[in-house]
Write a protein that holds these residues in place. Sequence first.
Motif, PDB file in Angstrom:
ATOM      1  N   SER A 258      28.105 -14.004 -46.738  1.00 29.20           N
ATOM      2  CA  SER A 258      26.703 -13.367 -46.505  1.00 29.20           C
ATOM      3  C   SER A 258      26.364 -12.039 -47.533  1.00 29.20           C
ATOM      4  CB  SER A 258      26.426 -13.109 -45.190  1.00 29.20           C
ATOM      5  OG  SER A 258      25.481 -12.203 -44.852  1.00 29.20           O
ATOM      6  N   ILE A 259      25.409 -11.785 -47.992  1.00 25.49           N
ATOM      7  CA  ILE A 259      25.448 -10.732 -48.765  1.00 25.49           C
ATOM      8  C   ILE A 259      24.777  -9.659 -47.621  1.00 25.49           C
ATOM      9  CG2 ILE A 259      24.810 -11.702 -50.975  1.00 25.49           C
ATOM     10  CD1 ILE A 259      21.835 -11.125 -50.575  1.00 25.49           C
ATOM     11  N   TRP A 260      24.680  -9.784 -46.532  1.00 15.73           N
ATOM     12  CA  TRP A 260      24.303  -8.776 -45.654  1.00 15.73           C
ATOM     13  C   TRP A 260      25.469  -8.407 -44.523  1.00 15.73           C
ATOM     14  CZ3 TRP A 260      19.062 -10.591 -43.287  1.00 15.73           C
ATOM     15  CH2 TRP A 260      17.933 -10.383 -44.506  1.00 15.73           C
ATOM     16  N   LEU A 261      26.584  -8.797 -45.025  1.00 13.62           N
ATOM     17  CA  LEU A 261      27.719  -8.619 -44.204  1.00 13.62           C
ATOM     18  C   LEU A 261      28.054  -7.266 -43.727  1.00 13.62           C
ATOM     19  CD1 LEU A 261      29.771 -10.877 -43.190  1.00 13.62           C
ATOM     20  CD2 LEU A 261      31.259 -10.408 -44.881  1.00 13.62           C
ATOM     21  N   ASP A 262      27.656  -6.396 -44.522  1.00 11.86           N
ATOM     22  CA  ASP A 262      28.064  -4.947 -44.110  1.00 11.86           C
ATOM     23  C   ASP A 262      26.764  -4.065 -44.121  1.00 11.86           C
ATOM     24  OD1 ASP A 262      27.157  -5.100 -46.858  1.00 11.86           O
ATOM     25  OD2 ASP A 262      28.836  -3.625 -47.728  1.00 11.86           O
ATOM     26  N   LYS A 263      25.525  -4.955 -43.491  1.00  9.88           N
ATOM     27  CA  LYS A 263      24.338  -4.445 -43.797  1.00  9.88           C
ATOM     28  C   LYS A 263      23.631  -4.146 -42.408  1.00  9.88           C
ATOM     29  CE  LYS A 263      23.226  -4.214 -48.269  1.00  9.88           C
ATOM     30  NZ  LYS A 263      24.718  -4.384 -48.983  1.00  9.88           N
ATOM     31  N   ILE A 264      24.439  -4.371 -41.315  1.00  6.44           N
ATOM     32  CA  ILE A 264      23.744  -4.057 -39.777  1.00  6.44           C
ATOM     33  C   ILE A 264      23.460  -2.521 -39.906  1.00  6.44           C
ATOM     34  CG2 ILE A 264      24.151  -3.786 -37.469  1.00  6.44           C
ATOM     35  CD1 ILE A 264      24.056  -6.844 -38.241  1.00  6.44           C
ATOM     36  N   GLY A 265      22.237  -2.129 -39.517  1.00  3.02           N
ATOM     37  CA  GLY A 265      21.810  -0.759 -39.438  1.00  3.02           C
ATOM     38  C   GLY A 265      21.082  -0.253 -40.653  1.00  3.02           C
ATOM     39  N   GLU A 266      21.380  -1.276 -41.568  1.00  2.00           N
ATOM     40  CA  GLU A 266      20.818  -0.840 -42.915  1.00  2.00           C
ATOM     41  C   GLU A 266      19.212  -1.566 -43.209  1.00  2.00           C
ATOM     42  OE1 GLU A 266      23.299  -0.901 -46.388  1.00  2.00           O
ATOM     43  OE2 GLU A 266      25.149  -0.099 -45.164  1.00  2.00           O
ATOM     44  N   GLN A 267      18.605  -0.844 -44.172  1.00  5.63           N
ATOM     45  CA  GLN A 267      17.194  -1.408 -44.675  1.00  5.63           C
ATOM     46  C   GLN A 267      17.407  -2.612 -45.322  1.00  5.63           C
ATOM     47  OE1 GLN A 267      14.803   0.963 -43.451  1.00  5.63           O
ATOM     48  NE2 GLN A 267      13.156  -0.377 -43.912  1.00  5.63           N
ATOM     49  N   VAL A 268      17.226  -3.848 -45.107  1.00  5.01           N
ATOM     50  CA  VAL A 268      17.183  -4.838 -45.842  1.00  5.01           C
ATOM     51  C   VAL A 268      15.574  -5.294 -46.125  1.00  5.01           C
ATOM     52  CG1 VAL A 268      19.298  -5.666 -44.905  1.00  5.01           C
ATOM     53  CG2 VAL A 268      17.412  -6.485 -43.861  1.00  5.01           C
ATOM     54  N   ALA A 269      14.698  -5.081 -45.429  1.00  4.04           N
ATOM     55  CA  ALA A 269      13.238  -5.562 -45.866  1.00  4.04           C
ATOM     56  C   ALA A 269      12.436  -4.183 -45.911  1.00  4.04           C
ATOM     57  CB  ALA A 269      13.037  -6.388 -44.668  1.00  4.04           C
ATOM     58  N   ASP A 270      11.168  -4.526 -46.256  1.00  4.10           N
ATOM     59  CA  ASP A 270      10.368  -3.471 -46.051  1.00  4.10           C
ATOM     60  C   ASP A 270       9.973  -3.276 -44.741  1.00  4.10           C
ATOM     61  OD1 ASP A 270       7.678  -2.226 -47.815  1.00  4.10           O
ATOM     62  OD2 ASP A 270       6.975  -2.826 -45.925  1.00  4.10           O
ATOM     63  N   SER A 271       9.592  -1.803 -44.443  1.00  2.00           N
ATOM     64  CA  SER A 271       9.488  -1.303 -43.125  1.00  2.00           C
ATOM     65  C   SER A 271       8.421  -1.888 -42.589  1.00  2.00           C
ATOM     66  CB  SER A 271       9.363   0.130 -43.280  1.00  2.00           C
ATOM     67  OG  SER A 271       8.244   0.469 -43.892  1.00  2.00           O
ATOM     68  N   ARG A 272       7.434  -2.474 -42.922  1.00  2.00           N
ATOM     69  CA  ARG A 272       6.309  -3.331 -42.245  1.00  2.00           C
ATOM     70  C   ARG A 272       6.901  -4.718 -41.516  1.00  2.00           C
ATOM     71  NH1 ARG A 272       2.406  -2.028 -47.175  1.00  2.00           N
ATOM     72  NH2 ARG A 272       4.498  -2.073 -48.258  1.00  2.00           N
ATOM     73  N   LEU A 273       8.161  -4.894 -41.807  1.00  2.00           N
ATOM     74  CA  LEU A 273       8.469  -6.247 -41.374  1.00  2.00           C
ATOM     75  C   LEU A 273       9.589  -6.247 -40.018  1.00  2.00           C
ATOM     76  CD1 LEU A 273       8.662  -9.390 -41.737  1.00  2.00           C
ATOM     77  CD2 LEU A 273      10.784  -9.021 -42.569  1.00  2.00           C
ATOM     78  N   THR A 274       8.853  -6.522 -38.830  1.00  2.00           N
ATOM     79  CA  THR A 274       9.814  -6.584 -37.668  1.00  2.00           C
ATOM     80  C   THR A 274       9.909  -8.008 -37.215  1.00  2.00           C
ATOM     81  OG1 THR A 274       9.405  -4.353 -36.977  1.00  2.00           O
ATOM     82  CG2 THR A 274      10.318  -6.052 -35.279  1.00  2.00           C
ATOM     83  N   VAL A 275      11.034  -8.794 -37.112  1.00  2.37           N
ATOM     84  CA  VAL A 275      11.384  -9.988 -36.761  1.00  2.37           C
ATOM     85  C   VAL A 275      12.145 -10.189 -35.580  1.00  2.37           C
ATOM     86  CG1 VAL A 275      12.062 -12.380 -37.356  1.00  2.37           C
ATOM     87  CG2 VAL A 275      11.250 -10.651 -39.228  1.00  2.37           C
ATOM     88  N   SER A 276      11.549 -10.819 -34.365  1.00  7.54           N
ATOM     89  CA  SER A 276      12.667 -11.157 -33.205  1.00  7.54           C
ATOM     90  C   SER A 276      12.687 -12.375 -33.016  1.00  7.54           C
ATOM     91  CB  SER A 276      11.997 -10.078 -32.053  1.00  7.54           C
ATOM     92  OG  SER A 276      10.567 -10.606 -31.722  1.00  7.54           O
ATOM     93  N   PHE A 277      13.812 -12.745 -32.225  1.00  6.57           N
ATOM     94  CA  PHE A 277      14.082 -14.203 -31.600  1.00  6.57           C
ATOM     95  C   PHE A 277      13.744 -14.016 -30.229  1.00  6.57           C
ATOM     96  CE2 PHE A 277      16.441 -14.453 -35.777  1.00  6.57           C
ATOM     97  CZ  PHE A 277      15.959 -15.756 -36.185  1.00  6.57           C
TER      98      PHE A 277
END
Lengths: 433, 461
Positions: A258-277
Amino acid sequence: MADLKMTAQKVQKVIEEAKLTKSRFCVEEKETQEFTMENGEFSLFRTLFDKNLSVNVFHNQKKGSASTNKFDDAAIHAVVEAAVTSSESAVADEAYDIAPKQDAECFEVGIYEPDMDLLFERTKELGDNIKEQFPKIQVMQIIVSHVKVHEIYWNSNGTELETYAGAYRLTVEFSGNDGEKTTSLNYTGISTTDLSEPFIEQGAIKRQLEDTVKQLKVKPMEGKFEGTVVLMPECVNEFLYYITSCFAGDSVVLEKTSIWLDKIGEQVADSRLTVSFDPMNEKIVDFERYTPDGFKSEPYDFIQKGVLKSFKTSLYVANKNGSAPAKNMSYSMVVEAGDTAVEDIIRNVEKGLLMGGFSGGEPGTNGEISGVAKNSFLIENGRVTTPVNEVMISGNLAEMLKNIVAVSKERVADGGAVMPYIAVDGIVVSGKN
Amino acid sequence: MLEDIIAVKKSLFATGVHTELRAQENRYRRVSLVQGNIMGNQRSETSGICARVCKNGVYGFSSMAEYSSEAADAVLRAATRNALFLDERAAKNKPAIPSLEGGMIPVNMEIKDNEQKKYIDFCKEIDDYIVKTYPKLTSRTVVYSEDSMDKILYTSDGKDGHTTSPRCYIYVFMNSETLDGAPIELYEVFGGAGNFDDNFSKPELLYDKLEKLYKKVMDKRAGVYAEAGYKTVILGGILSGMLAHEAVGHTVEADLVMGGSVAGPSRNKRVASDLVTMVDFAHTALGQRAPLPVYLDDEGTPATDAMLIENGILKGYMHNRESAAHFGMTPCGNARGFEFSDEPLIRMRNTAVLPGKDKLEEMIASVEDGYYLLDTGNGQADLTGEFMFGINMGYEIKNGKLGRAILDTTVSGVAFEMLQTVDMVSDEMVWSSSGFCGKKQMMPVGMGGPALRCKIMIGGR
């Protein structure tokens, strides 16, 4: 339903007699009643009685699984033995675990007993409504069903959870048809617990039928440009599914690809995006109330204002990775509404594509994506103009999230997800030549 | 293997309706080793019985997850009740489906089982070999997957039979990185119809194939993006098989023809160059056992080959008994259900483009500027024949010679237009049979073809 409890007690007894260090099982009975209409006529009425028993053992940290749809004593012994035997061949791994004891609870979800006469009438009405309102729509198939499930979950930490759940589900497969002109096959559907409103008024059904009629005037797109693609809600859902499995799912976290392996807590998307399950959301029809690992399900933010908050991983993978497991394992996604009307989003696009479907392969772990834009329309100078086919789009999912330029106020809720329109810049759109 | 306890029920079938009674067991075995960790280790079976009753053009169906005499009675009752419910309300009053000759189709292949340890040990041996031999890989996955269907069918007015279809595969995924650090993944599938011992006697027999997969991964590390546009390409056999299934096969399934597919108005018209012939094989293809042989379908129709495209002309469709009667054609045994709880649908079996006379080397040498496309992870198409295939392995062709590998991309087109551009067809067939087709239900299907030289849209970056 007392029978199912008796079955659960028998399975528990067999498992306890096997003296396993960690184990869990799930036993369920399911009844489906389903009508099918083909080419505008009722053709099939099905009644299905299913059951399933699945057993997972982690004896001495070795994993084995087995399942069966037989509940007799011999089958119960056989399935537990099969799980134990297969675990004996496995390699011990400290990461295998089950959730700690949860308080016993019985969940009632949706509508357990169906009204088949009303369901038949609503289905007939949908067929009639489409014929009257959309004469150029050819309905290939309408499948409407009621599914009810009674399930008991147990694990060796003392957790006992039970669910009674039921809901109606509708899927419609249709195309535009005008003489020898045919559009692509299109799909729509909803999950619901309420039959008080005509089906055609629910989800995005009417808009998708309208779009398909417009597609009868489709033209191949010429040339190539880099521009803004406005994803319709059904397309947003598909792309977010890819994003979840490519960057945050079990496989990619375990394999560390995963290219997000060390990205918890970091900005990965535009701030307009909130996705929940959120399987418990009032607009969602989802039976999940506990995870396969045995945790009671809770909603959680996957991406909050563009910041990655959680992977979508099981307990095993979370333990391997040293992170927390996802708080539920459902794919019931809810995306927060934005602040721009769809009309205004389109008005701001000089050259782009309004995209209703995507036909492409599931992207690899690098997030590169390319495929055919289906049910799509050109946007020129702020207006939706020509319906187009033979259009390919390509880009990268991770970059797309950062290149979001608008999220719509309007959202579509079809029982499976709650999705807005999302506009993304920098997508390569290629026509035939 | 299922024991036949339902033969006696045939005498109870109601008169004046068409009835099918089917007992079925599906068995699954799976082991997955991700980075040497056992992620999946499963054994499962589903079994039960179903009945379908047709009255005046509407069907009632019922299934029960229990294989017993009582369950047979119960599903026959429920299916009849459901048929009556619909007949009363829908009142289609269609004539009965034409009868077929009776008889019994016997078991064609035994289904055998093994202890899970045998699968795990085999996978571990392959995994150990990969770790030892290919240290440059960033990760690897080895999966053993086995599924089988065991069916006993009785019909009121067709053939009865006991049919089996075991198959098993080993998937090997190899992961690496491009030179600029982007992850890449390729996989290969080994195996086919039959049981474990028929397909996998020794791990060593797979090592040559692993070497070929590894070479592709290494080539792809230095891969480049394909140049987007309408290009001359050589589609490898895996891709021509995918084309046969996804882009043509689905459009000539009679239920989709009635649903408005492009094949409806195209019958007896040219839809491909005259080098293209396409057949849905039942159990024997080109003189050999087909990859996934089918001898009898679930409506009691004995399976025969269905000619779809002959020398470029669209000749026929695939049918169930009802659609064959509708179109005045002969059913070829395409109506199949995946699990005991599934009603028969029109499904493909072993769908293939037939080989031609060209040599692959000559085909590559004939391309000045194009691509040789080898592997796909997926493909989709729709009623118009517009298709897309994900391409996960291929090479540039420059001045008749293979060049650099390409990174993941997609090809697309409209089948009946693209097939008219086919101007060379290789003399070698490549089959694949590990996949499932999804059309309401899953179904194991085989597909195959030779290499095709054609023009196609390729996506770039």
